[in-house]
Design a protein around this motif. Structure first.
Motif, PDB file in Angstrom:
ATOM      1  N   PHE A  92     -51.007 -70.589 -29.509  1.00 15.20           N
ATOM      2  CA  PHE A  92     -50.707 -70.078 -28.170  1.00 15.20           C
ATOM      3  C   PHE A  92     -50.207 -71.149 -27.210  1.00 15.20           C
ATOM      4  O   PHE A  92     -49.278 -70.936 -26.432  1.00 15.20           O
ATOM      5  N   THR A 150     -56.244 -65.213 -25.240  1.00 16.05           N
ATOM      6  CA  THR A 150     -54.794 -65.466 -25.254  1.00 16.05           C
ATOM      7  C   THR A 150     -54.031 -64.240 -25.746  1.00 16.05           C
ATOM      8  O   THR A 150     -52.838 -64.104 -25.462  1.00 16.05           O
ATOM      9  N   SER A 202     -47.379 -66.185 -23.995  1.00 17.10           N
ATOM     10  CA  SER A 202     -47.484 -67.650 -24.068  1.00 17.10           C
ATOM     11  C   SER A 202     -46.340 -68.318 -23.304  1.00 17.10           C
ATOM     12  O   SER A 202     -46.402 -69.500 -22.997  1.00 17.10           O
ATOM     13  N   SER A 223     -49.690 -74.927 -18.255  1.00 12.48           N
ATOM     14  CA  SER A 223     -49.823 -73.471 -18.070  1.00 12.48           C
ATOM     15  C   SER A 223     -49.512 -73.113 -16.619  1.00 12.48           C
ATOM     16  O   SER A 223     -48.914 -72.065 -16.332  1.00 12.48           O
TER      17      SER A 223
END
Ligand SMILES: Cc1cc2nc3c(=O)[nH]c(=O)nc-3n(C[C@H](O)[C@H](O)[C@H](O)COP(=O)(O)OP(=O)(O)OC[C@H]3O[C@@H](n4cnc5c(N)ncnc54)[C@H](O)[C@@H]3O)c2cc1C
Length: 392
Positions: free
Chosen positions: A71, A344, A349, A384
């Motif tokens: 991920f 996830t 992603s 992220s």
């Protein structure tokens, strides 16, 4: 008058939330960043002993624990350690590599928080501190967030409130509560990068409190060669913190106390100097108190020459794979991070957006992606956060 309508509302002004806010703001989005703390980036300020281990040059997806080991690849590949270093350099923040690719500020973690706040200012981000989030609703494509005395709306909501480790710093499980309300699955949160506690027979090791040695610590097939530190409750130090993230209750932990020595070294030492005791032979390689405690436990008494090669070899083998079962960990109160979190499987992603609930994003430690010790967790927060900041 303050407007209450935004393009994106970000909950949590920690590492990940600050990054998303800055990136989205600089893309021209109207961004509101909310935190219940009175200051942004509190964990950054205490990180790395006050010098913030802000990234690791060896960042790769295999240094992260997640139910989906693939991920993190996308976000980590698009916003790399080199990208964050370039940002730090642009601000003239001096840094150094300490060990194992870990980069720290020469000065203070405050410089990283100030840099991220400047980046938010450059994007016109409004930061609202000190107001607890009271309620979150979603209707007609808009998220409505009530916090402090205000209510704000936006078509995008980013969950960046981290995990519950170190609750005394304002850390909460809010991300999971909110995720659940929107139907997201949560991988069971557990303390990670956390010291082990020892009970039963192992409490003898508590007498070694303060002693450290370079070891290989193992859990299952995972092992780390770094320092271990005996504490008054059990074991800590980088090697132990690393394996703790992989450990499950009841599992044994193995320690190689002498990873630099080859099998057969102790028998050779006995033949070279038969009149030497085991404690004395060990003290050439280990701190004296540790050498004595281990020798006591191994039951090789007197001069080594009085014991058979078989007995000496058995002692060496035990030193290379000393097994113990921790009775627990020091828990969320002492855990540097939380493993587990928002699954996830719920998220893209590429963008960190929910697959089922449009406009809802989750980033940073709130998500089931947990890095090794050494700057990996911040790099995940930046990467992220960047992915969501580019998407909202
Ligand atoms: C002592 C310590 C040292 C560390 N050192 C390092 C290091 O050197 N290198 C490294 O890579 N990692 C380190 N870490 C881990 C790192 O700090 C975290 O992984 C990282 O901060 C996660 O970023 P985040 O933005 O997801 O969460 P956080 O930085 O924890 O930010 C979450 C924010 O959300 C806010 N919040 C929580 N609940 C609510 C709520 N209900 N309403 C509103 N706001 C809320 C919090 O106040 C906080 O500001 C350390 C952690 C600790 C505890």
């Amino acid at each position: 008058m303050t407007s209450n309508s935004y393009d994106a509302i970000i909950l949590g002004a920690g590492a990940a939330g600050l990054m998303t806010a800055a990136v989205a703001g600089q893309r021209g989005k109207r961004v509101l960043l909310i935190d219940h703390a009175d200051q942004a980036g509190k964990k950054i300020l205490i990180s790395g002993g006050g010098r913030c281990n802000f990234t690791n040059v060896n960042t790769a997806a295999d240094r992260y624990i997640s139910a989906n080991k693939h991920f993190a690849k996308s976000a980590l590949g698009r916003y790399t350690a080199a990208d964050f270093i370039a940002l730090v350099d642009r601000y003239g923040i001096a840094w150094h590599e300490k060990t194992l690719g870990q980069l720290f500020c020469d000065g203070s973690a405050k410089q990283i928080v100030a840099m991220l706040q400047d980046e938010c200012d450059a994007g016109g981000v409004e930061i609202a501190l000190g107001g607890a989030v009271r309620d979150v609703d979603h209707a007609d494509g808009q998220y409505r967030v009530s916090f402090g005395q205000r209510t704000a709306t936006a078509p995008a909501l980013v969950i960046a409130t981290g995990g519950p480790s170190i609750p005394q710093m304002g850390a909460t499980g809010f991300a999971y509560d909110l995720g659940r309300r929107f139907g997201m699955k949560i991988v069971e949160p557990r303390p990670a990068l956390v010291p082990f506690t020892l009970g039963g027979e192992e409490t003898l090791f508590r007498s070694l409190s303060g002693v450290a040695a370079e070891v290989v610590a193992k859990v299952g097939k995972t092992h780390f060669r770094e320092a271990a530190l005996f504490t008054h409750k059990g074991l800590s130090g980088p090697a132990i913190l690393q394996v703790s993230s992989y450990w499950r209750h009841g599992e044994p932990v193995g320690i190689d106390f002498l990873p630099a020595l080859k099998p057969g070294w102790l028998v050779a030492a006995k033949h070279a100097r038969p009149r030497v005791t085991l404690a004395s032979a060990l003290s050439n390689h280990l701190p004296g108190r540790l050498a004595e405690t281990l020798a006591d436990r191994l039951g090789v008494e007197g001069e080594m020459g009085a014991s058979t090669d078989k007995a000496i070899d058995a002692a060496a083998r035990q030193l290379a794979d000393w097994r113990f079962t921790p009775n627990g960990t020091e828990g969320f109160a002492k855990a540097e991070v939380t493993a587990g979190g928002i699954s996830t499987a719920e998220l893209s992603s590429q963008t960190m957006e929910s697959r089922k609930v449009p406009g809802l994003y989750a980033i940073g430690e709130a998500v089931d992606v947990t890095g090794w010790l050494g700057g990996y967790n911040f790099q995940w927060a930046w990467a992220s956060g960047w992915a969501a900041g580019m998407a909202v």
